[in-house]
Write an enzyme that holds these catalytic residues in place. Structure first.
Site, PDB file in Angstrom:
ATOM      1  N   TYR A   1      44.626  49.254  43.565  1.00  0.00           N
ATOM      2  CA  TYR A   1      45.360  47.955  43.659  1.00  0.00           C
ATOM      3  C   TYR A   1      44.726  47.062  42.488  1.00  0.00           C
ATOM      4  CZ  TYR A   1      45.553  42.706  44.180  1.00  0.00           C
ATOM      5  OH  TYR A   1      45.837  41.582  44.097  1.00  0.00           O
TER       6      TYR A   1
ATOM      7  N   LYS B   1      46.232  45.801  39.063  1.00  0.00           N
ATOM      8  CA  LYS B   1      46.246  44.254  38.349  1.00  0.00           C
ATOM      9  C   LYS B   1      45.263  44.317  36.941  1.00  0.00           C
ATOM     10  CE  LYS B   1      47.391  41.272  39.929  1.00  0.00           C
ATOM     11  NZ  LYS B   1      48.682  40.475  39.996  1.00  0.00           N
TER      12      LYS B   1
ATOM     13  N   THR C   1      43.687  38.618  40.034  1.00  0.00           N
ATOM     14  CA  THR C   1      42.642  38.476  41.143  1.00  0.00           C
ATOM     15  C   THR C   1      41.356  38.691  40.370  1.00  0.00           C
ATOM     16  OG1 THR C   1      42.124  39.793  43.004  1.00  0.00           O
ATOM     17  CG2 THR C   1      43.533  41.077  41.207  1.00  0.00           C
ATOM     18  N   ASP C   2      40.337  38.270  41.312  1.00  0.00           N
ATOM     19  CA  ASP C   2      38.823  38.542  40.857  1.00  0.00           C
ATOM     20  C   ASP C   2      38.531  39.946  41.020  1.00  0.00           C
ATOM     21  OD1 ASP C   2      39.201  38.601  43.847  1.00  0.00           O
ATOM     22  OD2 ASP C   2      37.388  37.006  43.934  1.00  0.00           O
ATOM     23  N   GLU C   3      39.378  40.689  41.942  1.00  0.00           N
ATOM     24  CA  GLU C   3      39.174  41.997  42.312  1.00  0.00           C
ATOM     25  C   GLU C   3      39.049  43.016  40.965  1.00  0.00           C
ATOM     26  OE1 GLU C   3      40.852  43.839  45.650  1.00  0.00           O
ATOM     27  OE2 GLU C   3      41.188  41.886  46.525  1.00  0.00           O
TER      28      GLU C   3
HETATM   29  P1  NAD Z   1      52.544  39.149  48.395  1.00  0.00           P
HETATM   30  O1  NAD Z   1      52.705  40.653  48.879  1.00  0.00           O
HETATM   31  O2  NAD Z   1      52.571  38.090  49.756  1.00  0.00           O
HETATM   32  O3  NAD Z   1      53.812  38.933  47.741  1.00  0.00           O
HETATM   33  C1  NAD Z   1      54.038  39.654  46.450  1.00  0.00           C
HETATM   34  C2  NAD Z   1      55.792  39.343  46.213  1.00  0.00           C
HETATM   35  O4  NAD Z   1      55.865  40.284  44.887  1.00  0.00           O
HETATM   36  C3  NAD Z   1      56.507  40.228  47.335  1.00  0.00           C
HETATM   37  O5  NAD Z   1      57.655  39.159  47.688  1.00  0.00           O
HETATM   38  C4  NAD Z   1      57.193  41.366  46.845  1.00  0.00           C
HETATM   39  O6  NAD Z   1      58.386  41.762  47.163  1.00  0.00           O
HETATM   40  C5  NAD Z   1      57.013  40.988  45.278  1.00  0.00           C
HETATM   41  N1  NAD Z   1      57.149  42.322  44.529  1.00  0.00           N
HETATM   42  C6  NAD Z   1      56.203  43.159  44.420  1.00  0.00           C
HETATM   43  N2  NAD Z   1      56.689  44.216  43.566  1.00  0.00           N
HETATM   44  C7  NAD Z   1      57.766  43.649  43.039  1.00  0.00           C
HETATM   45  C8  NAD Z   1      58.610  44.167  42.033  1.00  0.00           C
HETATM   46  N3  NAD Z   1      58.431  45.310  41.359  1.00  0.00           N
HETATM   47  N4  NAD Z   1      59.604  43.517  41.540  1.00  0.00           N
HETATM   48  C9  NAD Z   1      60.001  42.126  42.055  1.00  0.00           C
HETATM   49  N5  NAD Z   1      59.120  41.922  43.007  1.00  0.00           N
HETATM   50  C10 NAD Z   1      57.997  42.315  43.519  1.00  0.00           C
HETATM   51  O7  NAD Z   1      51.314  38.654  47.621  1.00  0.00           O
HETATM   52  P2  NAD Z   1      50.523  37.287  47.184  1.00  0.00           P
HETATM   53  O8  NAD Z   1      49.299  37.230  48.377  1.00  0.00           O
HETATM   54  O9  NAD Z   1      51.496  36.259  47.480  1.00  0.00           O
HETATM   55  O10 NAD Z   1      50.211  37.585  45.855  1.00  0.00           O
HETATM   56  C11 NAD Z   1      50.725  36.936  44.610  1.00  0.00           C
HETATM   57  C12 NAD Z   1      49.934  37.401  43.458  1.00  0.00           C
HETATM   58  O11 NAD Z   1      48.632  36.853  43.612  1.00  0.00           O
HETATM   59  C13 NAD Z   1      49.954  38.789  43.250  1.00  0.00           C
HETATM   60  O12 NAD Z   1      50.144  39.148  41.992  1.00  0.00           O
HETATM   61  C14 NAD Z   1      48.318  39.139  43.662  1.00  0.00           C
HETATM   62  O13 NAD Z   1      47.735  40.264  42.953  1.00  0.00           O
HETATM   63  C15 NAD Z   1      47.814  37.744  43.127  1.00  0.00           C
HETATM   64  N6  NAD Z   1      46.397  37.498  44.272  1.00  0.00           N
HETATM   65  C16 NAD Z   1      46.719  37.416  45.523  1.00  0.00           C
HETATM   66  C17 NAD Z   1      45.384  37.265  46.333  1.00  0.00           C
HETATM   67  C18 NAD Z   1      45.399  36.896  47.879  1.00  0.00           C
HETATM   68  O14 NAD Z   1      44.428  36.536  48.496  1.00  0.00           O
HETATM   69  N7  NAD Z   1      46.641  37.090  48.524  1.00  0.00           N
HETATM   70  C19 NAD Z   1      44.169  36.884  45.707  1.00  0.00           C
HETATM   71  C20 NAD Z   1      44.295  37.198  44.286  1.00  0.00           C
HETATM   72  C21 NAD Z   1      45.296  37.269  43.406  1.00  0.00           C
END
Ligand code: NAD
Length: 353
Positions: free
Chosen positions: A163, A167, A138-140
């Site tokens: 968070y 990350k 993430t950009d965060e």
């Molecule tokens: P989400 O919360 O919808 O999905 C995350 C999934 O990871 C869930 O199904 C959860 O059960 C699984 N998970 C969490 N911990 C786990 C573990 N210990 N073992 C196995 N599975 C596990 O999140 P998302 O929005 O789909 O984000 C996906 C990735 O993208 C993340 O790494 C997040 O940091 C990154 N990201 C998200 C955004 C956003 O805006 N949503 C932006 C930048 C980066």
């Protein structure tokens, strides 16, 4: 992409992982193993709606804190590519329960890296040369920007929430496994995603559902915090571009170049709902300012020049189009919202509709 016949995806039952798997099932012939702990935000109905889910998508309930389970999955499945998306992802939850973020995002990434290294080191030369570990971040991790500033691949890490700190730590671990052990990695850091199948606790679906219910739409502080909004399909296409063209060890920042304050986002949603589902009073009357999130970062925005220049990626959705698509999707899928909220025990949004 053809060389990646077997793809292991972590967190594929989540919002972005689900969109990525749907795209890969439709546009490639790869077989996918989705490992996920199946936490509160997990759901497979989007993946199951594709024609290929039965034949080329398998899922296993694995928590990345359990390294033996990851070892076993790698040994049995023999992937050519690992895409790591599993993470606890909601900043508010990281403030109320940071330990689960340390477990999943730091210990989970460490376990996955160690298992992947052991697996990769024992591959024959041909398979070793194909293998890739793609880390989605993430950009965060870069902290908070001043007005008009942008992050890029050279931005200093300065995470400020549990968070983003977890990350950032995962990014450092991934990069160090490359420099120390030679693990072939690529990292992408993207901005805020939105689109279909996002769990209703995040700003855009939360606002849509609160508005439809006639409930107050909560906006933190004065609503001036800015985010760079990226439609999830554009993010998925950027990941696929990097899988296809990026050199090992590279990092790419991915943003939608649609920087909006939280208040603007809520107002946009209200304006589109006034058009799609008109009521007697405009939806924006429901906007209500609430106590700010502790340590709330003021601005995130990304300069995506590197991925645009080197890999010829461009976002195809502007915010207005992406939001219309998203709102349409939620209007047609209120039953899905009810089901995922019921299954997760989440009570943040009432859905009396
Ligand atoms: P989400 O919360 O919808 O999905 C995350 C999934 O990871 C869930 O199904 C959860 O059960 C699984 N998970 C969490 N911990 C786990 C573990 N210990 N073992 C196995 N599975 C596990 O999140 P998302 O929005 O789909 O984000 C996906 C990735 O993208 C993340 O790494 C997040 O940091 C990154 N990201 C998200 C955004 C956003 O805006 N949503 C932006 C930048 C980066």
């Amino acid at each position: 992409m053809e060389e990646f016949k077997k793809i292991l995806i972590t967190g594929g039952a989540g919002f972005i992982g689900g969109a990525l798997i749907r795209n890969l099932l439709i546009n490639t012939e790869s077989v996918i193993l989705n490992i996920d702990k199946f936490g509160y935000a997990s759901d497979l109905s989007g993946i199951n709606s594709t024609n290929y889910a039965q034949t080329r998508h398998k899922h296993l309930k694995i928590n990345l804190v359990n390294k033996n389970d990851i070892d076993q999955a790698l040994k049995t499945f023999q992937p050519n590519l690992i895409i790591h998306l599993a993470a606890e992802s909601h900043v508010d939850r990281s403030i109320s329960n940071p330990l689960s973020f340390i477990d999943s995002n730091i210990l989970g990434t460490f376990n996955l890296l160690e298992s992947s290294r052991n697996y990769w080191e024992n591959l024959n030369l041909e398979k070793k040369n194909i293998f890739r570990f793609h880390h989605v971040s993430t950009d965060e991790v870069f902290g908070s920007l001043k007005k008009n500033d942008f992050f890029n691949e050279k931005s200093r890490y300065s995470p400020r929430s549990p968070y983003s700190a977890s990350k950032a730590c995962s990014d450092h671990l991934v990069r160090s496994w490359h420099h120390t052990y030679g693990l072939p990695i690529v990292i992408t850091n993207c901005s805020n995603n939105y689109g279909p199948y996002q769990f209703p606790e995040k700003l855009i679906p939360l606002t849509i559902l609160k508005a439809l219910n006639g409930d107050a739409i909560p906006i933190y502080g004065d609503g001036s915090n800015e985010r760079d909004w990226l439609y999830v399909e554009d993010h998925v296409n950027a990941i696929i571009k990097t899988l296809t063209f990026a050199n090992i060890g590279e990092t790419y920042c991915i943003g939608g170049n649609e920087i909006k304050s939280n208040l603007e986002v809520a107002e946009y949603i209200c304006k589109i709902l006034d058009e799609f589902v008109p009521k007697e009073t405009p939806y924006k009357n429901l906007i209500s300012f609430v106590k700010d999130r502790p340590g709330h970062d003021q601005r995130y925005a990304i300069k995506s020049s590197k991925i645009k220049g080197e890999l010829k990626w461009e976002p195809t959705y502007n915010f207005e189009n992406g939001l219309r698509e998203t709102i349409n999707w939620y209007l047609k899928n209120l039953k899905w919202c009810k089901t995922v909220m019921k299954n997760s025990g989440y009570k943040g949004t009432r859905l009396g509709i």
